[in-house]
Structure formats: structure tokens, C-alpha cells
Enzyme design. Sequence first.
Site, PDB file in Angstrom:
ATOM      1  N   TYR A  18      73.690  44.749  70.928  1.00  0.00           N
ATOM      2  CA  TYR A  18      72.450  43.851  70.314  1.00  0.00           C
ATOM      3  C   TYR A  18      72.839  42.733  69.395  1.00  0.00           C
ATOM      4  O   TYR A  18      72.182  42.712  68.581  1.00  0.00           O
ATOM      5  CB  TYR A  18      71.550  44.704  69.941  1.00  0.00           C
ATOM      6  CG  TYR A  18      71.205  46.038  70.722  1.00  0.00           C
ATOM      7  CD1 TYR A  18      70.886  45.882  71.953  1.00  0.00           C
ATOM      8  CD2 TYR A  18      71.301  47.361  69.994  1.00  0.00           C
ATOM      9  CE1 TYR A  18      70.499  46.963  72.597  1.00  0.00           C
ATOM     10  CE2 TYR A  18      70.900  48.539  70.962  1.00  0.00           C
ATOM     11  CZ  TYR A  18      70.435  48.413  72.078  1.00  0.00           C
ATOM     12  OH  TYR A  18      70.276  49.479  72.856  1.00  0.00           O
TER      13      TYR A  18
ATOM     14  N   TYR B 218      60.953  52.257  75.159  1.00  0.00           N
ATOM     15  CA  TYR B 218      62.545  52.362  75.312  1.00  0.00           C
ATOM     16  C   TYR B 218      63.206  53.541  75.613  1.00  0.00           C
ATOM     17  O   TYR B 218      62.939  54.499  75.358  1.00  0.00           O
ATOM     18  CB  TYR B 218      63.399  51.894  73.962  1.00  0.00           C
ATOM     19  CG  TYR B 218      64.697  51.885  73.983  1.00  0.00           C
ATOM     20  CD1 TYR B 218      65.346  50.393  74.295  1.00  0.00           C
ATOM     21  CD2 TYR B 218      65.475  52.762  73.684  1.00  0.00           C
ATOM     22  CE1 TYR B 218      66.614  50.597  74.701  1.00  0.00           C
ATOM     23  CE2 TYR B 218      66.855  52.450  73.884  1.00  0.00           C
ATOM     24  CZ  TYR B 218      67.453  51.619  74.269  1.00  0.00           C
ATOM     25  OH  TYR B 218      68.851  51.499  74.571  1.00  0.00           O
TER      26      TYR B 218
HETATM   27  C1  LIG Z   1      68.455  55.850  71.894  1.00  0.00           C
HETATM   28  C2  LIG Z   1      67.377  56.344  72.915  1.00  0.00           C
HETATM   29  C3  LIG Z   1      67.598  56.302  74.227  1.00  0.00           C
HETATM   30  C4  LIG Z   1      69.071  55.756  74.976  1.00  0.00           C
HETATM   31  O1  LIG Z   1      69.961  56.535  74.390  1.00  0.00           O
HETATM   32  P1  LIG Z   1      71.817  56.155  74.241  1.00  0.00           P
HETATM   33  O2  LIG Z   1      72.447  57.339  73.801  1.00  0.00           O
HETATM   34  O3  LIG Z   1      71.606  55.002  73.298  1.00  0.00           O
HETATM   35  O4  LIG Z   1      72.048  55.831  75.670  1.00  0.00           O
HETATM   36  C5  LIG Z   1      66.989  56.472  75.142  1.00  0.00           C
HETATM   37  N1  LIG Z   1      65.531  56.827  75.070  1.00  0.00           N
HETATM   38  C6  LIG Z   1      65.123  56.951  73.401  1.00  0.00           C
HETATM   39  C7  LIG Z   1      63.503  57.166  73.299  1.00  0.00           C
HETATM   40  C8  LIG Z   1      65.940  56.352  72.482  1.00  0.00           C
HETATM   41  O5  LIG Z   1      65.825  56.382  71.503  1.00  0.00           O
END
Ligand SMILES: *Cc1c(COP(=O)(O)O)cnc(C)c1O
Length: 421
Positions: A19, A147
Amino acid sequence: MADCNDWFRTGLEHIWLPYAQMKTQPGPAPIVSTSGARLEMADGSTLIDGVGSWWTSVHGYNHPTLLKAAHEQLETMPHVMLGGLAHEQAYRLAARLAEIAPGDLYKTFFTESGSVAVEVAMKVAVQYAMNLAGERRTRFVSFKGGYHGDTFATMSVCDPEEGMHSLFSGVVPDQYVVDLPDTDDRTAVIEKLLSSHNDIAAVLVEPLIQGAGGMRMHSPETLKALREACDRHGVLLIFDEIFTGFGRTGAMFAADRAGVIPDIMCLGKALTGGITPLAATIASRKVYEAFHTDSVDHALMHGPTFTGHAIGCAVANAGLDLFETKPRLEQVNTIEAQLTERLMPLSKLPQVADVRVCGAVAAVEFADEFDVSAARSWFIERGTFIRPLGRVVYLTPAYVIEQKDLATLTGAISEFADTVR
Ligand SMILES: *Cc1c(COP(=O)(O)O)cnc(C)c1O
């Protein structure tokens, strides 16, 4: 220090950081050791950590129980693959997750990252409809501000504009990404959406708190309304608890705090204790039974190389031991009280749009944009590691953080608020 300059300067030429616009962004802070809620920088100074390495290190860094589990597993058997072979830690962890997960969530698939855990949940939801009724339900309902990861399928269910993936609209599959109906007319809004489409496999939501989207919080009523609508329409409900799971909201899972049970739950982040990558997708009995048939076509064809990694699972089991033997949820409640007392008063400031606290999460949302990179450096100069997300300055400390360290973090945010005018 000479040492650090060496690896840091040389490596910075070649490492592609997450990022980051690497040309304009200030370089990261080199860290040489960790303990509890503290980071030791290469120049010998200390940062109090307000983030917990992307929300993973809930027990604090270098927790002896977790280190011991990792060491013991490493010495006896670092890992064997789960295809055709079995090892104790993954099997024990699956059984323990079934024990503590809400409702009848009971069948766990292990992955190495949260994004892939969400991918698996999405794949399971699509195949569930195929296996059950030969239906092609291929699309998902998800929410603005959400997200769920950075892989192609998960990008499609993130916030399309404010998320980090707006360049990819039209490239990733089209989904129904709608406003989270956290309003009095929620039941009608959700009903309208689900009744107007027959290609929806599942509704996917981060329950109670949308984390990376800016620590946005919503009420349990909205999750209840989603649950009821999904039941009426035969659509699955997926909770992405990768951020909210393992005590973050004050209950073991946000599902528990909200009193709503999903059909599939994704876990990651705190599951790992911040040590080795691990994530999990847990399905309910109803969902799993659509795969458990005499037809080979009904099987879930998925298998990351390191599914159920033994060291990761050993550490996760040790993390669950800590949840059983240490007062983690009480610690979260104490943090919640302190965050509320210290940060809520900021909501009176004209430059502050909103202050939100839930469990060990606090967010101070400013009315106007500020220079995020400059803010990050400003916090580091004050001995704190705090990384604002857009206009939101947030804290997600380790549950073991000492009161005075937490006071330093909240104090830094108060001081920062004075500089944003
Ligand atoms: C961090 C996160 C993800 C992705 O997880 P990674 O281990 O970074 O691939 C997915 N959903 C939520 C809610 C997250 O906080």
C-alpha cells in the site's frame, strides 16, 4: 546501527512495500526487536504500538507461551501436508474452533491468509447452491466501507470507490456492493435487494466493525435483519471476522456480541498471535452437508500448499490456551473503558467529525483530510506507532497493553487533534 543502515538502505532499493507510493512516501521505521506492546527501533528508541502488526499480536509480541509452542513444533515436525497426511495441531485446532465458534459452525478449512479464507468462503457459497439444487448463484452482496482482502475475488466485494481497488472496477467480477443499511428501514431495504435478484450466493459482511474501511461501526440490529432476510431467501450469510474475531469487540466473536450466527465465518489476524500466517474458513453443518455426498463433483477442490501449517496451528492452539487461561475479554473491556474516557471528549472539537469506541478499537474521525504520511511520521517522533486510515486515526492495541502505554497513545491522539485545525 551501521548494520541496520546496511540491510535497510540496500533492501529498500529492492523491496516492494504494501500500500505504498514508494517514490513519495516517507520510508518505514526499521525495527530490531519487539516485546509486549512495544517496538524497538534500530536507533535504540522505543515505539508504543497502537496497531499490533495489522491487528494480529493481541497477546503482545514475543509471548512466551506462543514462542514455546512454535519452538516445540519446529523441533518435532515443522509441517507435513494435509493431502493424505495428518498432523495433530491442525486437527486439534479445527476441533477447538468448532467448540468456541458460534452456533453449529463446525467444519474448518485452513489457509495462509485472510484474503484466501474469504475466497474459500465465496467459493463454498457458490458451490453450495450448485451442489444443493444445481443453481448458478454467482454473485455476492457486500457493503460500502467494507474490506475483505486484495485478491481478485475479494477486491470485487470491497468498497468499490473508497477501497484501495477502484482502478480495478470492470476488471473484477461485478457484485452488489451497497450501502450498509444501518437505518430504521433496514428490513425493507434488505428485503428489496434480496427479492430483486435470484443470482445471489451470499451476503458478506464484517460484523459490527468495518476495519480497514475506517473502523466504521454498525448495530447488531442490522446483522439480525441480514440474517432474517438471508433465511427468507435461501441466501448464505458470511461473517468476515478476520478483524473482529478473538475478542476485538469485547466478545470472543462479533457474532456473539451481536447475537447473530452466520453460515460461514472467516478468521485470521489474531488467530495467528502475530507469529505465523494462518487463516480459517468455518462452515455450518447445513453448508458442509451439501458437500458431504457420494458424488466426487460435490467435493471442495481447494488446497493451498500450506493449508493447516503445523507451526501456525501450534501457535494458534497456544493462543486459544491464552484465551482460556488469561482474562483476555476483561482486558478488552478495561481497554474499552479507558479508550472511551480518554478519546470520547475529543468529539466536542470542531475539527473532529466522530469518535467511535467498541472493545479494543477506537477511531477518531477528522472532518477534513490531513497529510497522512506526515501524520505517521509525527506519531513516530512522539514514540508511538499509529497509522491513520484516510481521515481516521485509530487504535487497535494488544490486549495486554499497560494502562500507561495506552494513555501515551491516547495522549498522542489528543495532541495530534490540536494540530489539525
Ligand atoms: C485483513 C483482512 C482481510 C485480509 O486478510 P489478509 O491476511 O491480509 O489477506 C480480510 N478481511 C478483513 C476483515 C480483514 O481485516
